[in-house]
Write a protein that holds these residues in place. Sequence first.
Motif, short mmCIF file in Angstrom:
data_model
loop_
_atom_site.label_atom_id
_atom_site.label_comp_id
_atom_site.label_asym_id
_atom_site.label_seq_id
_atom_site.Cartn_x
_atom_site.Cartn_y
_atom_site.Cartn_z
N VAL A 32 0.83 -1.21 0.17
CA VAL A 32 0.11 0.03 0.07
C VAL A 32 0.84 1.27 -0.01
O VAL A 32 1.59 1.53 1.04
CB VAL A 32 -0.86 0.01 1.13
N TRP A 33 0.90 1.78 -1.03
CA TRP A 33 1.73 3.13 -1.37
C TRP A 33 1.37 4.34 -0.78
O TRP A 33 -0.16 4.64 -1.01
CB TRP A 33 2.24 3.12 -2.93
N THR A 34 1.92 5.51 -0.08
CA THR A 34 1.43 6.52 0.43
C THR A 34 0.71 7.40 -0.87
O THR A 34 -0.04 7.79 -0.64
CB THR A 34 2.67 7.24 1.12
N GLY A 35 1.62 7.37 -1.84
CA GLY A 35 1.05 7.89 -3.22
C GLY A 35 -0.45 7.57 -3.36
O GLY A 35 -1.19 8.32 -3.96
N GLY A 36 -0.65 6.32 -3.40
CA GLY A 36 -2.02 5.74 -3.67
C GLY A 36 -2.86 6.02 -2.84
O GLY A 36 -4.11 6.69 -3.22
N CYS A 37 -2.58 6.21 -1.48
CA CYS A 37 -3.60 6.59 -0.29
C CYS A 37 -4.04 8.19 -0.55
O CYS A 37 -5.07 8.73 -0.59
CB CYS A 37 -2.86 6.44 0.95
N MET A 38 -2.84 8.82 -1.14
CA MET A 38 -3.16 10.35 -1.22
C MET A 38 -3.95 10.65 -2.58
O MET A 38 -4.63 11.33 -2.40
CB MET A 38 -1.71 11.05 -1.49
N LEU A 39 -3.76 9.78 -3.84
CA LEU A 39 -4.48 9.99 -4.80
C LEU A 39 -6.04 9.44 -4.46
O LEU A 39 -7.13 10.34 -4.81
CB LEU A 39 -3.86 8.97 -6.06
N LEU A 40 -6.26 8.41 -3.75
CA LEU A 40 -7.67 8.00 -3.35
C LEU A 40 -8.26 9.32 -2.76
O LEU A 40 -9.34 9.85 -2.87
CB LEU A 40 -7.73 6.83 -2.49
N GLY A 41 -7.54 10.05 -1.61
CA GLY A 41 -7.95 11.05 -1.05
C GLY A 41 -8.32 12.18 -1.58
O GLY A 41 -9.50 12.92 -1.65
N LEU A 42 -7.59 12.56 -2.95
CA LEU A 42 -8.01 13.64 -3.57
C LEU A 42 -9.26 13.28 -4.29
O LEU A 42 -10.14 14.11 -4.59
CB LEU A 42 -6.72 13.85 -4.61
N PHE A 43 -9.26 12.02 -4.90
CA PHE A 43 -10.30 11.70 -5.70
C PHE A 43 -11.78 11.63 -4.93
O PHE A 43 -12.66 12.24 -5.27
CB PHE A 43 -10.42 10.31 -6.22
N VAL A 44 -11.64 11.20 -3.51
CA VAL A 44 -13.02 11.22 -2.88
C VAL A 44 -13.33 12.38 -2.20
O VAL A 44 -14.59 12.92 -1.90
CB VAL A 44 -12.95 9.97 -1.62
N SER A 45 -12.43 13.41 -1.92
CA SER A 45 -12.59 14.63 -1.65
C SER A 45 -13.29 15.68 -2.68
O SER A 45 -13.81 16.76 -2.44
CB SER A 45 -11.51 15.50 -1.26
N GLY A 46 -13.11 15.19 -3.81
CA GLY A 46 -13.58 15.78 -5.12
C GLY A 46 -12.85 16.71 -5.83
O GLY A 46 -13.09 17.23 -6.79
N ALA A 47 -11.51 16.88 -5.24
CA ALA A 47 -10.56 17.71 -5.90
C ALA A 47 -10.38 17.23 -7.33
O ALA A 47 -9.64 18.13 -8.07
CB ALA A 47 -9.38 17.66 -4.97
N LEU A 48 -10.45 16.01 -7.84
CA LEU A 48 -10.18 15.68 -9.13
C LEU A 48 -11.34 15.26 -9.93
O LEU A 48 -11.32 14.55 -10.88
CB LEU A 48 -9.11 14.66 -8.86
N GLY A 62 -2.08 -3.36 -8.27
CA GLY A 62 -1.47 -3.90 -7.09
C GLY A 62 -2.34 -4.39 -5.96
O GLY A 62 -3.11 -5.26 -6.18
N THR A 63 -2.48 -3.72 -4.85
CA THR A 63 -3.36 -3.95 -3.80
C THR A 63 -4.85 -3.63 -4.12
O THR A 63 -5.67 -4.09 -3.54
CB THR A 63 -2.93 -3.34 -2.43
N GLY A 64 -4.84 -2.91 -5.28
CA GLY A 64 -6.35 -2.32 -5.50
C GLY A 64 -7.02 -1.14 -4.68
O GLY A 64 -7.95 -0.93 -4.61
N LEU A 65 -6.13 -0.65 -3.84
CA LEU A 65 -6.43 0.30 -2.91
C LEU A 65 -7.24 1.66 -3.83
O LEU A 65 -8.36 1.82 -3.29
CB LEU A 65 -5.30 1.21 -2.16
N VAL A 66 -6.77 2.08 -4.89
CA VAL A 66 -7.38 3.42 -5.28
C VAL A 66 -8.65 2.87 -6.24
O VAL A 66 -9.66 3.56 -5.83
CB VAL A 66 -6.41 4.00 -6.14
N GLY A 67 -8.38 1.81 -6.87
CA GLY A 67 -9.66 1.52 -7.74
C GLY A 67 -10.86 0.87 -6.78
O GLY A 67 -12.03 1.50 -7.15
N LEU A 68 -10.32 0.02 -5.75
CA LEU A 68 -11.50 -0.58 -4.85
C LEU A 68 -12.24 0.87 -4.13
O LEU A 68 -13.39 0.69 -3.67
CB LEU A 68 -10.85 -1.59 -3.95
N GLY A 69 -11.15 1.67 -3.49
CA GLY A 69 -11.81 2.92 -2.80
C GLY A 69 -12.70 3.63 -3.58
O GLY A 69 -13.98 4.13 -3.27
#
Length: 93
Positions: A32-48, A62-69
């Motif tokens: 689980v990469w920090t960058g993936g967590c940050m990207l997901l946070g930006l998406f779910v906040s509406g910033a992107l 990879g772990t699917g964190l961004v896509g599954l989130g």
Amino acid sequence: RGYVLLDVESRGTVVLRVAENIGGGLETGCVVWTGGCMLLGLFVSGALDQLLGHHVLELGAGTGLVGLGLACLRSPQLRVTLTDGEPAVLENL
């Protein structure tokens, strides 16, 4: 280890079970990469939001964190496809 807890203001909490370090010589697809967590946070906040269409294709999930989130937290109209080239990673998804 075994899960990531995401608290998203006004959207609730999503629990993703993520298997890390699954072995088999995999170096990147099981972390689980920090960058993936940050990207997901930006998406779910509406910033992107301007980048999201009706379909998200995650290459090398990879772990699917961004896509599954995204699949859990975004609108039901958003279609998410996760891919990876490693059979062990795909089995993990």
